[in-house]
Design a protein around this motif. Structure first.
Motif, PDB file in Angstrom:
ATOM      1  N   ASP A   1     -24.497  -5.634  46.838  1.00 18.51           N
ATOM      2  CA  ASP A   1     -23.605  -4.976  45.893  1.00 18.51           C
ATOM      3  C   ASP A   1     -24.040  -5.315  44.477  1.00 18.51           C
ATOM      4  OD1 ASP A   1     -22.850  -7.598  45.473  1.00 18.51           O
ATOM      5  OD2 ASP A   1     -20.984  -7.441  46.595  1.00 18.51           O
ATOM      6  N   LEU A   2     -23.249  -4.895  43.499  1.00 16.47           N
ATOM      7  CA  LEU A   2     -23.547  -5.212  42.103  1.00 16.47           C
ATOM      8  C   LEU A   2     -22.229  -5.322  41.342  1.00 16.47           C
ATOM      9  CD1 LEU A   2     -26.026  -5.599  40.194  1.00 16.47           C
ATOM     10  CD2 LEU A   2     -25.634  -3.248  39.442  1.00 16.47           C
ATOM     11  N   THR A   3     -22.073  -6.410  40.610  1.00 20.98           N
ATOM     12  CA  THR A   3     -20.909  -6.612  39.754  1.00 20.98           C
ATOM     13  C   THR A   3     -21.392  -6.773  38.324  1.00 20.98           C
ATOM     14  OG1 THR A   3     -19.688  -7.718  41.529  1.00 20.98           O
ATOM     15  CG2 THR A   3     -18.895  -8.048  39.282  1.00 20.98           C
ATOM     16  N   CYS A   4     -20.750  -6.079  37.399  1.00 17.75           N
ATOM     17  CA  CYS A   4     -21.139  -6.157  35.987  1.00 17.75           C
ATOM     18  C   CYS A   4     -19.927  -6.546  35.148  1.00 17.75           C
ATOM     19  CB  CYS A   4     -21.696  -4.823  35.497  1.00 17.75           C
ATOM     20  SG  CYS A   4     -23.253  -4.343  36.292  1.00 17.75           S
ATOM     21  N   ARG A   5     -20.191  -7.325  34.124  1.00 15.39           N
ATOM     22  CA  ARG A   5     -19.134  -7.776  33.219  1.00 15.39           C
ATOM     23  C   ARG A   5     -19.631  -7.646  31.786  1.00 15.39           C
ATOM     24  NH1 ARG A   5     -17.443 -13.348  34.841  1.00 15.39           N
ATOM     25  NH2 ARG A   5     -16.142 -12.219  36.333  1.00 15.39           N
ATOM     26  N   TRP A   6     -18.719  -7.362  30.879  1.00 12.48           N
ATOM     27  CA  TRP A   6     -19.067  -7.217  29.472  1.00 12.48           C
ATOM     28  C   TRP A   6     -17.901  -7.692  28.622  1.00 12.48           C
ATOM     29  CZ3 TRP A   6     -17.897  -3.459  32.929  1.00 12.48           C
ATOM     30  CH2 TRP A   6     -16.753  -2.706  32.688  1.00 12.48           C
ATOM     31  N   ALA A   7     -18.098  -7.691  27.320  1.00 13.46           N
ATOM     32  CA  ALA A   7     -17.040  -8.062  26.381  1.00 13.46           C
ATOM     33  C   ALA A   7     -16.865  -6.928  25.381  1.00 13.46           C
ATOM     34  CB  ALA A   7     -17.392  -9.360  25.655  1.00 13.46           C
ATOM     35  N   PRO A   8     -15.629  -6.669  24.947  1.00 10.96           N
ATOM     36  CA  PRO A   8     -15.429  -5.639  23.923  1.00 10.96           C
ATOM     37  C   PRO A   8     -16.053  -6.080  22.611  1.00 10.96           C
ATOM     38  CG  PRO A   8     -13.401  -6.848  24.304  1.00 10.96           C
ATOM     39  CD  PRO A   8     -14.373  -7.316  25.344  1.00 10.96           C
ATOM     40  N   GLY A   9     -16.528  -5.124  21.848  1.00  7.00           N
ATOM     41  CA  GLY A   9     -17.159  -5.458  20.580  1.00  7.00           C
ATOM     42  C   GLY A   9     -16.153  -5.877  19.527  1.00  7.00           C
ATOM     43  N   GLY A  10     -16.638  -6.520  18.473  1.00 10.74           N
ATOM     44  CA  GLY A  10     -15.777  -6.946  17.376  1.00 10.74           C
ATOM     45  C   GLY A  10     -14.723  -7.926  17.846  1.00 10.74           C
ATOM     46  N   GLN A  11     -13.494  -7.758  17.337  1.00  7.11           N
ATOM     47  CA  GLN A  11     -12.392  -8.624  17.732  1.00  7.11           C
ATOM     48  C   GLN A  11     -11.783  -8.214  19.063  1.00  7.11           C
ATOM     49  OE1 GLN A  11      -9.638  -8.556  14.461  1.00  7.11           O
ATOM     50  NE2 GLN A  11     -10.965  -9.765  13.120  1.00  7.11           N
ATOM     51  N   GLY A  12     -12.175  -7.052  19.575  1.00  3.34           N
ATOM     52  CA  GLY A  12     -11.713  -6.617  20.883  1.00  3.34           C
ATOM     53  C   GLY A  12     -10.404  -5.857  20.876  1.00  3.34           C
ATOM     54  N   GLU A  13      -9.537  -6.086  19.899  1.00  5.06           N
ATOM     55  CA  GLU A  13      -8.220  -5.464  19.855  1.00  5.06           C
ATOM     56  C   GLU A  13      -8.289  -4.144  19.093  1.00  5.06           C
ATOM     57  OE1 GLU A  13      -5.169  -4.263  20.725  1.00  5.06           O
ATOM     58  OE2 GLU A  13      -4.822  -6.390  21.132  1.00  5.06           O
ATOM     59  N   THR A  14      -7.934  -3.052  19.777  1.00  7.44           N
ATOM     60  CA  THR A  14      -7.906  -1.741  19.119  1.00  7.44           C
ATOM     61  C   THR A  14      -6.482  -1.234  18.928  1.00  7.44           C
ATOM     62  OG1 THR A  14      -8.073  -0.593  21.245  1.00  7.44           O
ATOM     63  CG2 THR A  14     -10.145  -1.124  20.108  1.00  7.44           C
ATOM     64  N   PHE A  15      -5.486  -1.892  19.550  1.00  6.30           N
ATOM     65  CA  PHE A  15      -4.058  -1.576  19.439  1.00  6.30           C
ATOM     66  C   PHE A  15      -3.652  -0.307  20.176  1.00  6.30           C
ATOM     67  CE2 PHE A  15      -4.987  -4.235  15.784  1.00  6.30           C
ATOM     68  CZ  PHE A  15      -3.981  -5.177  15.856  1.00  6.30           C
ATOM     69  N   ILE A  16      -4.595   0.471  20.624  1.00  4.25           N
ATOM     70  CA  ILE A  16      -4.281   1.647  21.430  1.00  4.25           C
ATOM     71  C   ILE A  16      -5.150   1.601  22.682  1.00  4.25           C
ATOM     72  CG2 ILE A  16      -3.550   3.085  19.496  1.00  4.25           C
ATOM     73  CD1 ILE A  16      -6.273   4.364  19.448  1.00  4.25           C
ATOM     74  N   LYS A  17      -4.752   2.352  23.677  1.00  8.55           N
ATOM     75  CA  LYS A  17      -5.451   2.308  24.954  1.00  8.55           C
ATOM     76  C   LYS A  17      -6.905   2.728  24.792  1.00  8.55           C
ATOM     77  CE  LYS A  17      -5.189   3.911  29.738  1.00  8.55           C
ATOM     78  NZ  LYS A  17      -4.440   4.744  30.708  1.00  8.55           N
ATOM     79  N   THR A  18      -7.803   1.848  25.241  1.00  5.19           N
ATOM     80  CA  THR A  18      -9.236   2.115  25.162  1.00  5.19           C
ATOM     81  C   THR A  18      -9.814   2.081  26.566  1.00  5.19           C
ATOM     82  OG1 THR A  18      -9.401   1.156  22.946  1.00  5.19           O
ATOM     83  CG2 THR A  18     -11.435   1.336  24.218  1.00  5.19           C
ATOM     84  N   LYS A  19     -10.554   3.098  26.912  1.00  6.33           N
ATOM     85  CA  LYS A  19     -11.144   3.204  28.242  1.00  6.33           C
ATOM     86  C   LYS A  19     -12.591   2.733  28.210  1.00  6.33           C
ATOM     87  CE  LYS A  19     -12.261   6.523  31.910  1.00  6.33           C
ATOM     88  NZ  LYS A  19     -12.237   7.953  32.320  1.00  6.33           N
ATOM     89  N   TYR A  20     -12.945   1.865  29.169  1.00  7.22           N
ATOM     90  CA  TYR A  20     -14.320   1.397  29.307  1.00  7.22           C
ATOM     91  C   TYR A  20     -14.899   1.967  30.605  1.00  7.22           C
ATOM     92  CZ  TYR A  20     -13.365  -1.868  25.542  1.00  7.22           C
ATOM     93  OH  TYR A  20     -13.040  -2.417  24.331  1.00  7.22           O
ATOM     94  N   THR A  21     -16.075   2.552  30.504  1.00  2.67           N
ATOM     95  CA  THR A  21     -16.722   3.173  31.656  1.00  2.67           C
ATOM     96  C   THR A  21     -18.118   2.595  31.824  1.00  2.67           C
ATOM     97  OG1 THR A  21     -15.514   5.231  31.231  1.00  2.67           O
ATOM     98  CG2 THR A  21     -17.393   5.341  32.734  1.00  2.67           C
ATOM     99  N   LEU A  22     -18.360   1.976  32.984  1.00  4.22           N
ATOM    100  CA  LEU A  22     -19.695   1.467  33.302  1.00  4.22           C
ATOM    101  C   LEU A  22     -20.502   2.595  33.945  1.00  4.22           C
ATOM    102  CD1 LEU A  22     -21.526  -1.158  33.536  1.00  4.22           C
ATOM    103  CD2 LEU A  22     -20.824  -1.155  35.933  1.00  4.22           C
TER     104      LEU A  22
END
Length: 389
Positions: free
Chosen positions: A130-151
């Motif tokens: 299998d394969l598992t991937c992990r990442w971190a949001p850029g900048g401070q990470g907080e956008t205050f509104i719903k943000t979708k991340y797609t690998l």
């Protein structure tokens, strides 16, 4: 969810017919932090409601009338300056009420920031399956509104683009690809972040599944004493069963700690053997031991693998020292043997220093001498106690 609830109430309780009582403009706007918003509530003239009798609320709190403007008998506006980030990712609730407090219309306001480029994208494969991937949001990470991340991923030269579908509920920045992965062919992998204010894409990483393999922790870890030697323990373990059919060179590490301590001491140079003797330990002490594995060179890969998790802790105790438990009460004997004890203490210190960890040198002669020494101490103490009686 709250915004939808307000709109549902508006549709079910405010509309007495197919004609809408009021509308808010703009409807569900997305704004950057620090922006100002002027919204209008327009009442259907057929209902005989004057704009001067209306008022506004934001997230259930009534807004001051100084922020209102009566634009016409049926239109009232409100101005919200220098907006802060939304208090909830589903949007802030801006609602227009009549004088009796009934909801006439509602709008969701999304105030936040566009996403920044995701960073620190890393992936690993458990046993090549299998394969598992992990990442971190850029900048401070907080956008205050719903943000979708797609690998997204694809075979580097000829594959079609695919999207990962199994996102971790507890970690929104992790995605799991359970099957249908190709070996011996590199992949392109990246993450796209998007919300109502913009999109951002991470750097693309290139990897071969065989170069990022990790495995399960070693099994059947046992820790046992080395005869009566009070400062040593032997650790044994089994190779990871999931990789038994693969050609690879395993590397192992051991760590151990005292029962009452949280500080682990790591033995780095175990190599590919499945047993190790720990020396220089404290007599009569409980130790916790763990082992982990790094599958190096899976099917000819030239890159180091990824360390597995540590095995479950296994506990064992070293024997108590006979010399500590049965000391002599004869002061003359103690004085006569003081030089010998000092010499032995120095010898023990030297030997423990050079036999630390899992050194490859043979210490069988040392083991035999230690066993003999302990037995001779025990015999001498018994003789001394017999003489006193």
């Amino acid at each position: 969810m709250i915004c939808l609830l307000f709109l549902f109430h508006c549709a079910a309780g405010v509309l007495s017919s197919s004609t809408q009582v009021a509308t808010i403009y703009p409807q569900d706007p997305a704004l950057s932090i620090g922006s100002s918003l002027t919204a209008t509530c327009s009442v259907n003239p057929d209902h005989g409601v004057h704009a001067g009798s209306l008022y506004w609320t934001l997230n259930g709190k009534r807004l001051p009338s100084s922020t209102y403007s009566i634009l016409s008998p049926t239109v009232i506006s409100v101005t919200l300056p220098r907006l802060s980030g939304s208090r909830q990712r589903s949007g802030d609730n801006l609602v227009c009420h009549n004088s009796g407090g009934h909801v006439l219309a509602g709008s969701c306001i999304y105030v936040g920031m566009p996403p920044e480029k995701p960073v620190n994208l890393t992936c690993w494969s458990r046993n090549t399956k299998d394969l598992t991937c992990r990442w971190a949001p850029g900048g401070q990470g907080e956008t205050f509104i719903k943000t979708k991340y797609t690998l997204k991923y694809k075979l580097r030269w000829y594959g079609r683009e695919k999207e990962c579908e199994d996102y971790s509920a507890g970690d929104p920045y992790t995605c799991y690809i359970p099957r249908d992965l190709a070996l011996f062919t590199p992949y392109e992998i990246w993450v796209e972040a998007s919300n109502q204010l913009g999109t951002a894409t991470s750097d693309v990483i290139y990897l071969d599944i065989l170069d990022v393999v990790t495995t399960d922790p070693p099994t059947d870890v046992t820790v046992s004493r080395v005869g009566d030697l009070e400062d040593q323990l032997t650790v044994r373990w089994g190779t990871p069963p999931a990789l038994k059919d693969f050609l690879f060179q395993a590397k192992y590490q051991i760590r151990y700690r005292l029962e009452e301590s949280s500080d682990w001491k790591v033995v780095h140079d175990v190599g590919n053997q499945t047993s190790c003797r720990l020396a220089g330990l404290q007599p009569g002490t409980v130790y916790f031991v763990q082992v982990r594995c790094n599958p190096v060179g899976i099917l000819g890969s030239r890159k180091a693998g990824i360390w597995s998790d540590w095995s479950h802790p296994t506990a064992a105790s070293t024997p108590h020292s006979e010399r500590l438990l049965t000391g002599s009460c004869d002061s003359k004997v103690g004085q006569q043997n003081s030089t010998l004890r000092r010499d032995l203490k120095q010898f023990f210190g030297w030997l423990r220093k050079h036999a630390y960890g899992c050194s490859g040198m043979s210490i069988k002669l040392y083991d035999q001498w230690r066993v003999w020494l302990q037995k001779s101490h025990k015999t001498r103490n018994q003789v001394l106690q017999g003489d006193k009686s």
